[in-house]
Every structure is written in C-alpha cells, then in structure tokens.
Design an enzyme around this catalytic site. Sequence first.
Site, PDB file in Angstrom:
ATOM      1  N   LYS A   1       0.836  -1.196   0.000  1.00 42.30           N
ATOM      2  CA  LYS A   1       0.000   0.000   0.000  1.00 42.30           C
ATOM      3  C   LYS A   1       0.875   1.252   0.000  1.00 42.30           C
ATOM      4  O   LYS A   1       2.004   1.220   0.475  1.00 42.30           O
ATOM      5  CB  LYS A   1      -0.853   0.028   1.280  1.00 42.30           C
TER       6      LYS A   1
ATOM      7  N   ARG B   1     -10.309 -11.510   1.912  1.00 41.29           N
ATOM      8  CA  ARG B   1     -11.147 -12.573   1.341  1.00 41.29           C
ATOM      9  C   ARG B   1     -10.422 -13.922   1.379  1.00 41.29           C
ATOM     10  O   ARG B   1     -11.057 -14.966   1.472  1.00 41.29           O
ATOM     11  CB  ARG B   1     -11.559 -12.180  -0.093  1.00 41.29           C
TER      12      ARG B   1
HETATM   13  N1  BES Z   1      -8.053  -3.819   4.476  1.00 39.72           N
HETATM   14  C1  BES Z   1      -8.222  -3.390   3.149  1.00 39.72           C
HETATM   15  C2  BES Z   1      -9.525  -2.619   2.919  1.00 39.72           C
HETATM   16  C3  BES Z   1      -9.648  -1.322   3.632  1.00 39.72           C
HETATM   17  C4  BES Z   1      -9.364  -0.139   2.989  1.00 39.72           C
HETATM   18  C5  BES Z   1     -10.098  -1.272   4.933  1.00 39.72           C
HETATM   19  C6  BES Z   1      -9.523   1.062   3.646  1.00 39.72           C
HETATM   20  C7  BES Z   1     -10.260  -0.070   5.585  1.00 39.72           C
HETATM   21  C8  BES Z   1      -9.974   1.100   4.935  1.00 39.72           C
HETATM   22  C9  BES Z   1      -8.240  -4.595   2.215  1.00 39.72           C
HETATM   23  O1  BES Z   1      -7.470  -5.662   2.611  1.00 39.72           O
HETATM   24  C10 BES Z   1      -7.687  -4.129   0.905  1.00 39.72           C
HETATM   25  O2  BES Z   1      -6.539  -3.806   0.861  1.00 39.72           O
HETATM   26  N2  BES Z   1      -8.508  -4.100  -0.118  1.00 39.72           N
HETATM   27  C11 BES Z   1      -8.100  -3.663  -1.399  1.00 39.72           C
HETATM   28  C12 BES Z   1      -8.653  -4.594  -2.437  1.00 39.72           C
HETATM   29  C13 BES Z   1      -8.052  -4.407  -3.800  1.00 39.72           C
HETATM   30  C14 BES Z   1      -6.616  -4.852  -3.805  1.00 39.72           C
HETATM   31  C15 BES Z   1      -8.856  -5.214  -4.793  1.00 39.72           C
HETATM   32  C16 BES Z   1      -8.622  -2.246  -1.595  1.00 39.72           C
HETATM   33  O3  BES Z   1      -9.712  -1.938  -1.134  1.00 39.72           O
HETATM   34  O4  BES Z   1      -7.907  -1.440  -2.177  1.00 39.72           O
HETATM   35 MN    MN Z   2      -5.465  -5.473   1.975  1.00 35.92          MN
END
Ligand code: BES
Ligand code: MN
Length: 478
Positions: free
Chosen positions: A259, A333
């Site tokens: 990230k 997931r």
């Molecule tokens: N934990 C994150 C989602 C999230 C984002 C929670 C902001 C709380 C605040 C999740 O694991 C994630 O990283 N999701 C990705 C999915 C993508 C790679 C398809 C996302 O939302 O960017």
């Molecule tokens: Mn994630």
Amino acid sequence: MNVQLSLAAAASVAADALVIPVFEGDLPTALHPWIAELEASGEFSGKPAELSIIPQPTGFAAKRLVLAGAGKLDKFTGAEARKLAGSVVRALKARSIKSIAFVTEAGHLGVAVEGAILGDWEADVHKLNKDSKHLETFIAVVPEGAPTLEAALDRARIIAEAQNFARDLANEPGNLLTPNVLAARARAMSATYGLDCEVLDEDRMRQLGFGSLLGVAQGSAEPPTFMVIRYTPAAPVEGVHLALVGKAVTFDTGGISIKPSEGMEQMKYDMCGGAAALGAMQAIAQLKPAIPVTAFIPSVENMPGSRAQRPGDIVKSLAGKTVEVLNTDAEGRLILIDAMTWAIRQGATHLVDAATLTGAIGVALGAVNAGAFSNDQPLLDRVLTASKKQGEKMWPMPMDDEYKELLKCAYADMPNISGGRAGGAITAAKFLEEWTEGKPWVHLDIASMAWMTDAKPFLSKGPTGFGVRTFVDLALHW
Ligand code: BES
Ligand code: MN
Ligand code: ZN
C-alpha cells in the site's frame, strides 16, 4: 463508569447535573423560572445539540439543571435517544462534571445507558498524559418506572461494554496486538464469561489444509491464529447454528502489492470484523440467546518480505478450490474463505461475516452505511432488521451474476481480484459467495464504518465497534 437506575422524582435525585431532554417547542417552563426566560430570548428552543445549564436550581437536589435539545418529537427514535445521551455525556464530562442524572422515558432507558457508556469511551490507553475526562456515575432516572427496568439497564450495560471491548481491541496498534495477542485476549474473555475457546495454530491449520489463509500469513514473522469461540445454550433451538465470521488482519501493509505509505497507519484497524465478533460473543455469553452461536476469527498479519506470497502465486483453499493471488492486498477474502469453510464443517447453518474488506465500499456508501451482501433474502432481512433497530446503518448491495463474470482466471479456479476497480466491493463479495456451499450467508463490508477519523458529538474519534449490536440483536431475536 458506575450506572444506576433511579425511580425517584427527578427533583430529588442528587448529582452534579440533572439532565432533562427537551423536544423542540416543548420547554418545561414550570420546572424553573429561568426556563421561560431561555425560551423568550431564543437561547434555547430544544433543537438537537442545544445545551443549557442552570446552576444551583432551587427545589432540585442536583447542582445543575441541564436542558438538552432532543429535536422534533416525531423524529426521536431509539437511535436518536442513544446519540443524545452520548452527546450529553461527552459535553458534560468535558466540563469536568462527574455524575449525571439523566431523565428518560422507560422505553428509551436501554439506549440512553448504551449512549452514555459508548460516549464515555476514549482512545487514550496509550497516553501517559491523559487529557481526556471520564464520568464516574450515570443515573438513568425514570420517574414513572418500575423496578423491572433493572433488567433493561443490565442488558444495555452488557451490550455497550461489549462494544467498548471491541473498540479497545481495535484501538491497539499492530505492534501490540498480533494474531497471538488477539488470541490471548479471546481466551481471557472466554474464560471470564464461560465461553468455549479453541485456538488453531499454524501447524494445525497446515495439517487441516488452510492453504488460502496460510498463504497470507507466510510473509510475517508473526504466526497466524484462528479463534473458534462457542456459545451453546442450555436447551438449544434445533436446526440452527449461527456463525459469526470476523476478519482479523492485525496489520495490513498490502504485502508485496504494498500500500502507499500515506494513511497506512490506519491499517491497524483491519481486525475490526474479528473484534466485532469477539465483542458480540462477550455479550451473547451473558444474555444467553436460545440459538447456538460460534465466532470464527481468522487472524494474520499481512507483510511483505522474502517469505511473502507473490502476485501470481496459486494457493489451495480448505474447501479444495484453488485461488490465483493476483493482488496480495486482497488478503481479507483469502483468510475469510477458509474460515467460512471451517464454520460450515463445524455445523454452521447460517453465516454472517463482518470485514473491513474493501476501500471501494466507502466509495459506494461513504461513512454512513456498511454494505450488506447476501445469497439469502430471509437472512438478509433478519440482519437488516437488527441493524435498523440497533442504529447501525447497513444498505443492501447487488449480487447479480454479471459481477461474478468479472472474476476470470486462466490459471486457477478463481482469481482473488477482478480485472478492474469497478464494483470492487461487490466483486469481493461475489468471490466470498463461492465458498458458501449454498448456506444462507450475509457479508458486511464495514471498512468505512469501523473507524471514525473525526469525533462525533456522541462518540470519540477512532474505533466504533460497529457490528457488535447488530450481531447481538440477531442472535437474541432469532
Ligand atoms: N483492508 C483493506 C480494505 C480497507 C481499505 C479497509 C480502507 C479499511 C480502509 C483490504 O485488505 C484491501 O486492501 N482491499 C483492497 C482490495 C483491492 C486490492 C482489490 C482495496 O480496497 O484497495
Ligand atoms: Mn489489503
Ligand atoms: Zn485488509
């Protein structure tokens, strides 16, 4: 905070402040001569968030009489009553008031107590120089009430304290709350409240074949844990076994699909689904619903490193289906599907999961509603009814099969992400659905509801404990 019930006349209750909720245009001018003055001057009219303090009111045992604007009578729902009590507690404790007597009608006693306990909570355990203040005593005053209201008060206290327990867990940073620490907290809570707590460790999960979960965990020096917490009623209702599944990523860096650094510190709250399930179990153990309820909480840390899973890796889930990990940041997931399979193997008939699963849910719904996804209308209706009663807003999301077509995979049974960003919260839900084996299931994407970056008048900023009350209500009113 000490919570009490008083059935005495409001004027006779001693406290730093006696709070009287006042509806718009319905000022209790007979209570005190100054109130007519407030009305005439327009200083106080009963609008939401208005507060007026009358010191040393003659004829009252309390040191201050406080009028609290409750807004329009026809808009004053239980959810509003909960917020009002929370706002009053936050406003008055900030002025160093230590004891509040809060006048409420019997029907709103529970929500008032919940609002007060939730409003008093602060995210300050790690501050050595604490500047936040706390209430010592909250007295719910129900002048026309009966002693049987003690039960409603107890229930509200149990639920709000369980929600605060979830907030305490969520508030811990990634270094202090690892999957093992979370499991220790789950064990301690279970021991205190008489729940059965089983923790599967990494070796056990490898033996059993939790390949999808272990793929996420392998990049971290912190081993994963999988908590299974069981509540069994004395005389269980037959044919139903509710599973509460909660994502507990104690820190989500994204892994190799790392990230951006800006805002990454927020990813300590990626365990809020698991915290909600744990909080709910704490209340369920005390309130004893008629149905068996088991929490399944997969916990990992998602890290990059030389042992980390790579984009393109193919893992075999517990159910036997293979997954191509196209993005290591779509890890929630991956841990949930093995948890769902284990829940089904343990006899769960209905699954409800809570997960901070996607940023996309916040794009769709903002920080007002969680997304509710389901393969079963009756179970969805149950969850939405509970959510509405509890003032935890959720909105039903589409699950058309066209969304599943976006999940195309050349090299394994399923990819963990779709090709594009469109409908990201829905494609995540469609992915999970593939592991439900036809069992009624609701998925709650709580990513935009679990943490508030700004304080509300009724709640401090930080973790919200979202989902606890809905889970408890669902189990109690099955
Ligand atoms: N934990 C994150 C989602 C999230 C984002 C929670 C902001 C709380 C605040 C999740 O694991 C994630 O990283 N999701 C990705 C999915 C993508 C790679 C398809 C996302 O939302 O960017
Ligand atoms: Mn994630
Ligand atoms: Zn995550």
